[in-house]
Design an enzyme around this catalytic site. Structure first.
Site, PDB file in Angstrom:
ATOM      1  N   LYS A 114       0.826  -1.207   0.000  1.00 44.16           N
ATOM      2  CA  LYS A 114       0.000   0.000   0.000  1.00 44.16           C
ATOM      3  C   LYS A 114       0.857   1.252   0.000  1.00 44.16           C
ATOM      4  CE  LYS A 114      -4.358  -1.666   1.860  1.00 44.16           C
ATOM      5  NZ  LYS A 114      -5.322  -1.625   2.968  1.00 44.16           N
ATOM      6  N   LYS A 196      -6.776 -13.321  -8.017  1.00 46.04           N
ATOM      7  CA  LYS A 196      -7.983 -13.395  -7.189  1.00 46.04           C
ATOM      8  C   LYS A 196      -9.040 -12.385  -7.665  1.00 46.04           C
ATOM      9  CE  LYS A 196      -8.797 -12.448  -2.437  1.00 46.04           C
ATOM     10  NZ  LYS A 196      -8.305 -12.168  -1.091  1.00 46.04           N
ATOM     11  N   LYS A 199     -12.541  -6.676  -5.500  1.00 42.45           N
ATOM     12  CA  LYS A 199     -13.443  -5.542  -5.669  1.00 42.45           C
ATOM     13  C   LYS A 199     -12.691  -4.285  -6.056  1.00 42.45           C
ATOM     14  CE  LYS A 199     -13.312  -5.059  -0.649  1.00 42.45           C
ATOM     15  NZ  LYS A 199     -14.003  -5.361   0.598  1.00 42.45           N
TER      16      LYS A 199
END
Ligand code: TRP
Length: 333
Positions: A114, A196, A199
């Site tokens: 991140k 994967k 969202k």
């Protein structure tokens, strides 16, 4: 109190829940609610470690809550609440910050990830995110924490912090265990099936949101990436078959049928027929959830009442841990 084991888990209200979240996690949580004392929270405090639009957080918090209930999480059985409604999370996180090393936080994959994606905002909250998460879990003396594989490193550091604290002060925290969803419920991206389903994928065709319209869902399944071989067969680990494997897994998860029996039914058939049937099965799975969701989301007061009741019970449980911790570290209680 009964003698059921305690499960704690949380979700960040930071994006639409996907079919992958439903099949890989939420559906499983529904099964756990009779066997365990389950506590599930909307992790709004974690969400602000990256910059957000305030109105989005608020809206999504309600959306996630309504979706959970629509998916079958029963607020009569489960404690459902919003993290920021229980101040004990921030309180314990502060204490645990003082028992966590810079070095171990620096090694966290999610932090490295991140901070490279948000280089302009590497804030202290992002760095200590795993400490807040440890507090979430340890407050409730949870035995098990259902999470995805990507969160296992956070469970490990939570265990390390708990063990370190216990080694100094005696048995204060239950040392929790991560609980991975059963294999087979690993739902992959429809566009890059070796990744994967997420969202936060920038390509909306890669995932099915539980919020998508039914015709969009069908379209996304029908345009899922497969291969040019034209054979409907499940081949574990074969990357060229990743797309077909994924569609078979999805079909199996939404219908409850075995992958082998589905593959046998479609042997010799084309991808077009197969995709059409997968699309229909997924739509039939999501439709009733959406209907219930639409009913719930228009009843804000009901949702607020559930959160208030949940937060009250969460606060009651976690106060016991806070008292113990404060006493141990030397605060006047
Ligand atoms: N970090 C988790 C995620 O991104 C969310 C989370 C926050 C969580 N606190 C938690 C999960 C405590 C389980 C337990 O998915």
């Amino acid at each position: 109190m009964d003698d059921k084991k305690i499960i704690f888990s949380g979700v960040q209200p930071s994006g639409n829940l996907t079919l992958g979240n439903y099949l890989g996690a939420i559906k499983n949580w529904v099964k756990l609610q009779d066997e365990y004392n389950c506590i599930y929270a909307m992790m709004d405090m974690h969400t602000i470690t990256v910059r957000q639009t305030p109105a989005d957080i608020r809206r999504r918090t309600f959306e996630v809550l309504a979706l959970y209930i629509a998916c079958g999480i029963d607020p009569e059985k489960v404690t459902l609440f919003i993290q920021s409604h229980n101040p004990a999370h921030a309180e314990l996180a502060w204490v645990l910050n003082c028992y966590t090393y810079m070095g171990e936080l620096q090694r966290m994959t999610q932090f490295k990830d991140k901070s490279s994606r948000h280089a302009e905002n590497i804030n202290a909250g992002l760095f200590t995110y795993p400490v807040l998460m440890a507090a979430d879990i340890l407050l409730y003396q949870a035995d098990f924490v259902p999470v995805g594989k990507d969160q296992m490193q956070h469970i490990e550091i939570c265990r390390d912090i708990a063990e370190r604290f216990n080694a100094i002060y005696g048995d204060v925290f239950k040392v929790p265990e991560g609980m991975l969803p059963k294999v087979g419920a690993n739902i992959m991206s429809l566009q890059e099936p070796t990744k994967k389903m997420s969202k936060s994928d920038e390509n909306p065709k890669a995932y099915i949101s539980l919020m998508d319209d039914m015709n969009i869902i069908a379209k996304k399944i029908k345009s899922a990436v497969t291969d040019s071989e034209g054979v409907i067969e499940y081949r574990e680990g074969d990357e060229t078959k990743a797309g077909v494997n994924n569609l078979l897994s999805i079909m199996s998860a939404v219908t409850g049928r075995e992958i082998d029996s589905i593959a046998a039914e479609y042997s010799g058939k084309g991808y077009g027929d197969f995709k059409g049937d997968v699309a229909e099965a997924v739509v039939e799975c999501i439709r009733p959830i959406r209907q219930e969701y639409d009913r719930l989301i228009s009843d804000k007061q009901y949702l607020l009442d559930i959160c208030a009741k949940g937060a009250e019970s969460a606060a009651r449980i976690s106060q016991r841990t806070i008292k113990k911790v404060y006493k141990k570290v030397g605060f006047v209680v």
